[in-house]
Design a protein around this motif. Sequence first.
Motif, short mmCIF file in Angstrom:
data_model
loop_
_atom_site.label_atom_id
_atom_site.label_comp_id
_atom_site.label_asym_id
_atom_site.label_seq_id
_atom_site.Cartn_x
_atom_site.Cartn_y
_atom_site.Cartn_z
N GLY A 108 -15.80 18.29 14.69
CA GLY A 108 -15.05 18.87 13.65
C GLY A 108 -15.94 20.08 13.15
O GLY A 108 -15.52 21.14 12.84
N MET A 109 -16.88 19.72 12.71
CA MET A 109 -18.11 20.70 12.19
C MET A 109 -18.37 21.77 12.98
O MET A 109 -18.58 22.97 12.51
CB MET A 109 -19.14 20.04 11.52
N VAL A 110 -18.54 21.32 14.38
CA VAL A 110 -18.83 22.34 15.30
C VAL A 110 -17.97 23.53 15.45
O VAL A 110 -17.94 24.54 15.29
CB VAL A 110 -19.40 21.72 16.59
N PHE A 111 -16.68 22.91 15.66
CA PHE A 111 -15.56 23.80 15.71
C PHE A 111 -15.30 24.83 14.91
O PHE A 111 -14.90 25.95 14.87
CB PHE A 111 -14.16 23.08 16.43
N ALA A 112 -15.38 24.14 13.47
CA ALA A 112 -15.25 24.92 12.25
C ALA A 112 -16.41 25.93 12.32
O ALA A 112 -16.13 27.15 11.97
CB ALA A 112 -15.38 24.07 11.22
N ALA A 113 -17.60 25.65 12.76
CA ALA A 113 -18.74 26.67 12.69
C ALA A 113 -18.14 27.83 13.67
O ALA A 113 -18.80 28.77 13.62
CB ALA A 113 -20.06 25.98 13.26
N ALA A 114 -17.47 27.12 14.69
CA ALA A 114 -17.11 28.40 15.68
C ALA A 114 -16.46 29.66 15.08
O ALA A 114 -16.33 30.60 15.68
CB ALA A 114 -16.25 27.84 16.80
N VAL A 115 -15.51 29.24 14.18
CA VAL A 115 -14.83 30.03 13.21
C VAL A 115 -15.68 31.06 12.58
O VAL A 115 -15.57 32.50 12.85
CB VAL A 115 -14.03 29.60 12.22
N PHE A 116 -16.87 30.64 12.05
CA PHE A 116 -17.65 31.36 11.20
C PHE A 116 -18.39 32.39 12.20
O PHE A 116 -18.47 33.65 11.93
CB PHE A 116 -18.72 30.53 10.69
N THR A 117 -19.06 31.58 13.27
CA THR A 117 -19.78 32.72 14.25
C THR A 117 -18.76 33.73 15.07
O THR A 117 -19.50 34.74 15.36
CB THR A 117 -20.60 31.59 15.17
N GLY A 118 -17.78 33.37 15.20
CA GLY A 118 -16.88 34.21 16.05
C GLY A 118 -16.50 35.16 15.10
O GLY A 118 -16.40 36.49 15.69
N VAL A 119 -16.21 35.19 13.87
CA VAL A 119 -15.77 36.35 12.97
C VAL A 119 -17.10 37.27 12.90
O VAL A 119 -17.07 38.41 12.81
CB VAL A 119 -15.36 35.75 11.71
N LEU A 120 -18.17 36.38 12.60
CA LEU A 120 -19.41 37.19 12.22
C LEU A 120 -19.86 38.08 13.43
O LEU A 120 -20.45 39.34 13.40
CB LEU A 120 -20.61 36.20 11.82
N THR A 121 -19.65 37.64 14.57
CA THR A 121 -20.04 38.62 15.77
C THR A 121 -18.84 39.48 16.10
O THR A 121 -19.03 40.41 16.63
CB THR A 121 -20.28 37.67 17.00
N GLY A 122 -17.66 38.86 16.12
CA GLY A 122 -16.53 39.72 16.62
C GLY A 122 -16.27 41.10 15.80
O GLY A 122 -16.06 41.95 16.16
#
Length: 476
Positions: free
Chosen positions: A338-352
């Motif tokens: 769950g934490m990994v997929f939540a981190a995917a939101v953070f990294t996705g927005v930061l990069t995108g």
Amino acid sequence: MLTVLGFAMIATFLVLIMTKKMSPIASLVLIPALFCVAVGQGAKLGDYVIEGVGTLAPTAAMLMFAIVYFGVMIDVGLFDPIVRAILRFCKADPMRIVVGTALLAAIVSLDGDGSTTFMITVSAMYPLYKRLKMSLVVMTCVAATANGVMNTLPWGGPTARAATALKVDAADIFVPMIPALAVGLLAVILLAFVLGRRERKRLGTLTLDEALVTEPETVLVGAGGGDRLTKAPRGTGNGTGTGTGTGGAGGADIAEGDGEEQEFKGLDPDRPTLRPKLYWFNAGLTVALLAAMILELMPIPVLFLIGAALALTVNFPRMPDQRARIAAHADNVLNVSGMVFAAAVFTGVLTGTGMVEHMADWLVGAIPDAMGPHMAVVTGVLSLPLTYFMSNDGFYFGVLPVLAEAGAAHGVSHLEIARASIAGQPLHMSSPLVPAVYVLVGMAKVEFGDHTRFTVKWAVLTSLVVLCAGVLFGII
């Protein structure tokens, strides 16, 4: 504007989790979502999140099956000899326990996988820390920092990324850096010694006999699949460690004894999940799995998927037993994935949204021209914040080539830049963007904010020691 918003988003996230105003999962999801809307790209939020999830999905799968695999190995007793050896060294001395944590984390880190390191280290040491009421953030700090130094191994990831990005040989980066990294590892052991002395002073010096004859208290000393509750003797001292929880790695066995007859053990020697007749099969399977990881015979998620299936089938052939083992580790699996997929939101927005790119460009542009001949040192210093606030992929493939070209213009070789770039790894391993750190704090029952607040200063110091040693030895 994107530069300011990027730094503001990271700062907001860190403040909220360190002050415990929001949980890490909620912060990793809601904060980037709000900032995505703030930069006017709210309509693309879904695309950014899906892209981030797709990038981290293999990591999440690897962690899920790795937790099951090593949880089963702990249940069946594969690591019991390691635990007993550490217990013999540590006895009931807090200083020895913390130093033992650093040594164990460093040794296990040789496999190049942070999650594996943290699962084994916490499983072995958690019962001791709880037993003596030691601070659990000391354990997570020492384990993460030791693993950060060892993460620079060529098969650990950062060195290979630096070599790929700058088109140099990984051995030419790592081998000359060995003396500096050895100094960094000595710094971690010294840190463990200092923190252990502090814990010894807070709790008092205990001998094993003194620990065994004190007033009984129910504490976790086992890992496995039983439902037996027992009492283990409580150590003296009136300090309370950071972190709560009654669960341990691999299950909820609690050993029962009558105080004076209770042996000081980290794992219940009578738990029903033990498989002593299959010890060498399990050891061989684990060695084969780690060798396959190092040789990159197959993707790591696939290796752990196969390994977990084999471990469950051979050790627990009955379906109810297999379901019980999976259920015993489901809590850790759910928390970490769950934490990994939540981190995917953070990294996705930061990069995108382009925040990462703008932040990197701003930092590179802020370097004065006079620092050009010292770009290797500049790269080493920048590796601390940049590898903390972005993924290794983002730093090594996005920022490092820019720094290397700036250094080349002033006669600084790509190899020096590459060597300096791995200096920040001790800090990187405590980054909120590193999935393995959630394995560490989750199994240790420590709040991520508490871990961050305690660990960052020591990790920064260790990274600077590595960098300074590299400069003094003429490596950088």
